[in-house]
Structures are given as C-alpha cells and as structure tokens.
Design an enzyme around this catalytic site. Structure first.
Site, mmCIF file in Angstrom:
data_model
loop_
_atom_site.group_PDB
_atom_site.id
_atom_site.type_symbol
_atom_site.label_atom_id
_atom_site.label_comp_id
_atom_site.label_asym_id
_atom_site.label_seq_id
_atom_site.Cartn_x
_atom_site.Cartn_y
_atom_site.Cartn_z
ATOM 1 N N PRO A 100 0.728 -1.263 -0.053
ATOM 2 C CG PRO A 100 0.117 -0.825 2.353
ATOM 3 C CD PRO A 100 0.741 -1.709 1.424
ATOM 4 C CG ASP A 129 4.967 -0.754 2.533
ATOM 5 O OD1 ASP A 129 3.726 -0.473 3.109
ATOM 6 O OD2 ASP A 129 5.330 -2.112 2.224
ATOM 7 C CG HIS A 130 0.642 4.867 4.380
ATOM 8 N ND1 HIS A 130 0.804 5.213 5.594
ATOM 9 C CD2 HIS A 130 0.287 6.006 3.825
ATOM 10 C CE1 HIS A 130 0.421 6.576 5.773
ATOM 11 N NE2 HIS A 130 0.132 6.943 4.565
ATOM 12 N NE ARG A 131 2.938 -3.386 3.762
ATOM 13 C CZ ARG A 131 3.185 -4.528 3.350
ATOM 14 N NH1 ARG A 131 2.674 -5.896 3.448
ATOM 15 N NH2 ARG A 131 4.372 -4.666 2.334
#
Length: 498
Positions: free
Chosen positions: A292, A468-470
């Site tokens: 994401p 990566d938004h994680r």
C-alpha cells in the site's frame, strides 16, 4: 569405452529456473577438462560462464545460441577418456543412457522421498555426480579432477586410498545450493521444485530454518500471501506435461504475423518476456499487488550543491558525481528515519513483522542494454561521497557488462533512482520489492525561485519519495524527504568528509 555423461544446466541461484544460451566456448569433438568453461548463459540477474563437471570429449551440444534452457535440462554430453574416466565410473553398476543419469541410492535414501518430477530428480542426481561447481564463479566444493561418486567402490580400491572425511548430505546440499552473500537462499531440491511449480521467487523469502535455511513451510507461507496474484499465471505452464516440453525450444513459438482478433490490426512482432524484463515485470507486479504505497514530493533548489561541485573541480580536487552527493544525504537521512530502511516479513500464522537493518545497502537504478537493474552499494552508510561515487561507477559498469553477481543485484535495503538522466522532472516510482521505499530525482533545470524575498533564476530539481504506508506514516516520509532536500540546499552542513 566409457559411456557418455550428460551435464544438466545447473541451478544458478536466486530461485532462477531458466537461462538463455548466449554462446558456446567448445565444439563437438573438443577435449575438455573438469571446470573448464563450456558456455556463456544469461539469466535474469547477469551473464555467467558455466564450467563442466566432467573431463572428456564433447559429443553433443544441447541447444543453439539464443535459445532458452530450463534448469535441470541437458546442456552438454561428454564422453570420458583415459584412465581417470574409467576410475570415476562405477565398476559394478550397469552403464546409464545419456537421457537417464544413473541413480545413486546411498545419497538418495539419505535425502528422503524422491521428488515426483523425474526431471528434477535427474538433475539432483546428476548434480551430485559432477565436480560440484554448480554456482558459477564461486569455486568447486570437491576440488578433484574427476567426477565424485557416492557409490561404494570395491573393497580393495577403498583400502588402497588414503582416508578422507566424506561430506554429509547436509554439507552437499549447502555447497550445492548456497548463494554467496545470502545464506537464506540455501534450500533443498524439493523446496526449489515446489517454489518453481507455484511461481514463488525464492530470493524474496527469508528462511525460518537454521542459519536462514528456507523450509517448505516458508514457501507455503509465501503461497498464502501471493497465491491470488501469481497462481493464475503459473497454471498454463503447469498444465503441460514436463516430458512434452522440448528442453531447447525457442520461446518465439508464435508466428510474428497474422491479424489480432481484438483490434483487427496486423501483428508486426511477438517478443517473449524473459531475462531481465521478465524479472522486472514479476517484481513490479508483486510490488503493486502487495504494497500500500503513497508518494510525496518536493521541489529543491540545488544551486548550492552544483556550485560546491564546480568549486571542487576548479581547485583541482576530485569531484564526485551529483548522484554520489545525494546518496550521501540519503544514507544520513536513513540514520535519522530508519523506518524507511526496513522490510515487511509475513509469519506462518499470518502475522507480520517489520525487520530493521543495522546498516544501509543503497540500491540505485541502472539502465543497461539488458534492461533496468538495481545493483546496491553494501554498507553505504560507512562511505564518504567520494567512496560512494567510486562504488556507484564500478557497479554501473559491471551491471552494463552483465557481470554483476546475485549478491550485488539482490541485497538492497533502499533504492535511489535518478530518472532525471532521461530528461523528466518527476515520477511516481514503483517500490523495489521487498524494500519499503524508493527516492527519485528529476532533472535539474533553471526555474524562477524566490531567494531572500527576491525573484532569481535557480537550479531546481524535484525529489519524489514513494513509501510503504505499512511501515510509517506521512510524517516520517515527509521528514526524511525534507531532510534530504535541506541537505541538497545546504550541502556543506553534511559534507565535512565529502
């Protein structure tokens, strides 16, 4: 007269299952020695020379330059000659045919159940019979001039030979499948076959076994994560019986003519997706499917950095390239924002971990005749701008020559992409999986800029960070991007070591 030996295309590491035959170094009728280079092949990673595990006369070459060969398929047939060849062969066992490498029950029984795939088992057995030099360019485990055998010799011969410690099955497996610099790629033939049949890239898996050994459960966990994306692409290949696929059939099977049913236009050409393009396509598709991602960008006044570099050149000092300066700023930024120098790993129970690293392996995108590759500068955080410049230049050259090693191409933790060399200002780049961020640098051009309240013409570039938004939120990503931008605008604050 000894029976011919068929040498199968060896496992080239990093989960690669095929290679394109570039050229032969030998011809039918030539006499060759053990470990003599016999062919050059090109994989998705680099071009490598394949050494022969047998000595003797070349009796058949299985393939033509330009053809794609599968790992475990015949590459060359050699007929042993002289006393050494006779000593290497089994005295009591019936001679095998070239198409069926002889079975070695001692190691096969120790290794457990046989694979159901006959070709995989044949490759495994043939691999044991050779010199052991299956990892190209990294030496021969055996170190002997004749093929090593595991079947017991006659008692008299055994008593006459000096005692020598025999390698265990585990030792043979480690020597046979170890990828230099990446212990986690040590895997059994059964696990390799399982990964190949399901389209799993073993280079992206971290092993849960001893010393990072990749186990069957690791592949199964990867299948649970990637099955929705990768399984459909693997089915057409699996549907074909292995014995009906020619080992040396060119991939240009479809004619480059006819009419396209959808558009009604004539088909000008069909180009197989293979080599570097195939590897890039698979990695980018996986990145888009799993990560994401989000993108932030900023315009930066690079005038001071360009003036600093010109000043160094004017004083006769060695001036690193602009990419090396930015690489130095990036490594400093990753020390302050280590979340962007990590990797996401999935556990067997479906949980995830963020793996942080003690150091930075800085990858950079390099365009070559074979496609886009990403070599990495190992331990980049320890290097000055000049040292980074030298390593970037070296790696760029070996990548363009097709000689970069799997370690140099597959060990990055963060990627820097200078797409400004193509004359573009910005790009929402795709993260180089399994990394979690990539920084892009656009072209440097003259733009109007406000300096101390007055309008001026400055050298401006655009930085783009895809992350990566994680692993982090926008605050961390923005903080890192602003750190690098500030360093470019005020370079002397970070370049005491140049």
């Amino acid at each position: 007269m000894s029976e011919p030996r068929v040498f199968l295309l060896p496992d080239l590491g990093e989960g690669l299952t095929e290679a394109e035959l570039v050229s032969w170094h030998v011809a039918v009728g030539d006499e060759i020695a053990v470990d003599q280079p016999i062919a050059e092949v090109e994989t998705a990673k680099s071009a490598v020379e394949v050494p022969s595990p047998y000595a003797g006369i070349v009796t058949e070459l299985h393939g033509q330059p330009g053809e794609t060969l599968d790992v475990g398929k015949p590459l060359i047939t050699v007929t042993p000659v002289g006393a050494n060849a006779g000593a290497a062969a089994d005295d009591a066992a019936p001679a095998p045919s070239p198409a069926q490498p002889e079975v070695q029950p001692t190691e096969t029984e120790l290794a457990g159940p046989k694979p159901a795939n006959a070709a995989a088992e044949a490759y495994r057995e043939e691999e044991k019979a050779g010199s052991g030099n299956v990892l190209i360019g990294y030496g021969t485990p055996g170190g002997h001039g004749v093929a090593r055998r595991t079947r017991a010799r006659k008692a008299a011969v055994a008593l006459a030979e000096p005692a020598e410690p025999k390698p265990t099955e585990d030792d043979l497996t480690l020597l046979r499948t170890r990828v230099p610099g990446k212990l986690g790629a040590v895997i059994s033939p059964l696990v390799r076959r399982m990964a190949r049949e399901h389209g799993v890239d073993l280079g992206d898996i971290s092993g849960s076994g001893d010393s990072g050994l990749i186990m069957r459960r690791d592949v199964e966990a990867a299948l649970r994560t990637t099955a929705p994306v990768e399984a459909p692409a693997a089915k057409p290949e699996e549907a074909k019986p292995a014995e009906t696929r020619p080992a040396t059939a060119p991939r240009e099977a479809a004619p480059a003519n006819g009419v396209d049913a959808r558009t009604g236009l004539g088909i000008a050409a069909r180009t197989p997706v293979r080599g570097v393009r195939k590897a890039v396509a698979a990695n980018m598709a996986r990145s888009r499917a799993e990560i994401p991602e989000a993108t932030v960008w900023v315009d930066v006044d690079a005038t001071a950095l360009l003036e600093l570099r010109e000043g160094l050149k004017a004083n006769g000092a060695e001036a690193p390239g602009l990419l090396a300066f930015i690489a130095r700023f990036v490594t400093a930024g990753l020390k302050k924002y280590p979340e962007l120098n990590t990797r996401i790993e999935a556990a067997e129970d479906g949980s995830q971990e963020i793996v942080a690293f003690d150091g930075v392996n800085l990858g950079f995108a390099a365009q070559t005749d074979r496609g886009l590759v990403v070599p990495s500068v190992r331990g980049a955080e320890k290097l000055s701008a000049r040292e980074l410049d030298g390593e970037i230049r070296r790696l760029t050259q070996v990548a363009r020559d097709g000689k970069a090693t799997p370690t140099e191409l597959g060990s990055g933790t963060f990627t820097l992409n200078n797409y400004g060399v193509f004359g573009v200002d910005g790009s929402a780049a795709i993260i180089n999986h399994p990394e979690v961020a990539i920084l892009g640098v656009g072209r440097i051009i003259d733009k109007p800029w406000v300096v101390n309240g007055e309008l001026a013409v400055r050298k401006v570039t655009e930085l783009t960070l895809t992350f990566d938004h994680r692993v982090c939120d926008g605050g961390t990503a923005g903080g890192f991007l602003r750190f690098v931008a500030d360093a470019i605008e005020n370079p002397t604050s970070l370049l005491a070591d140049i």
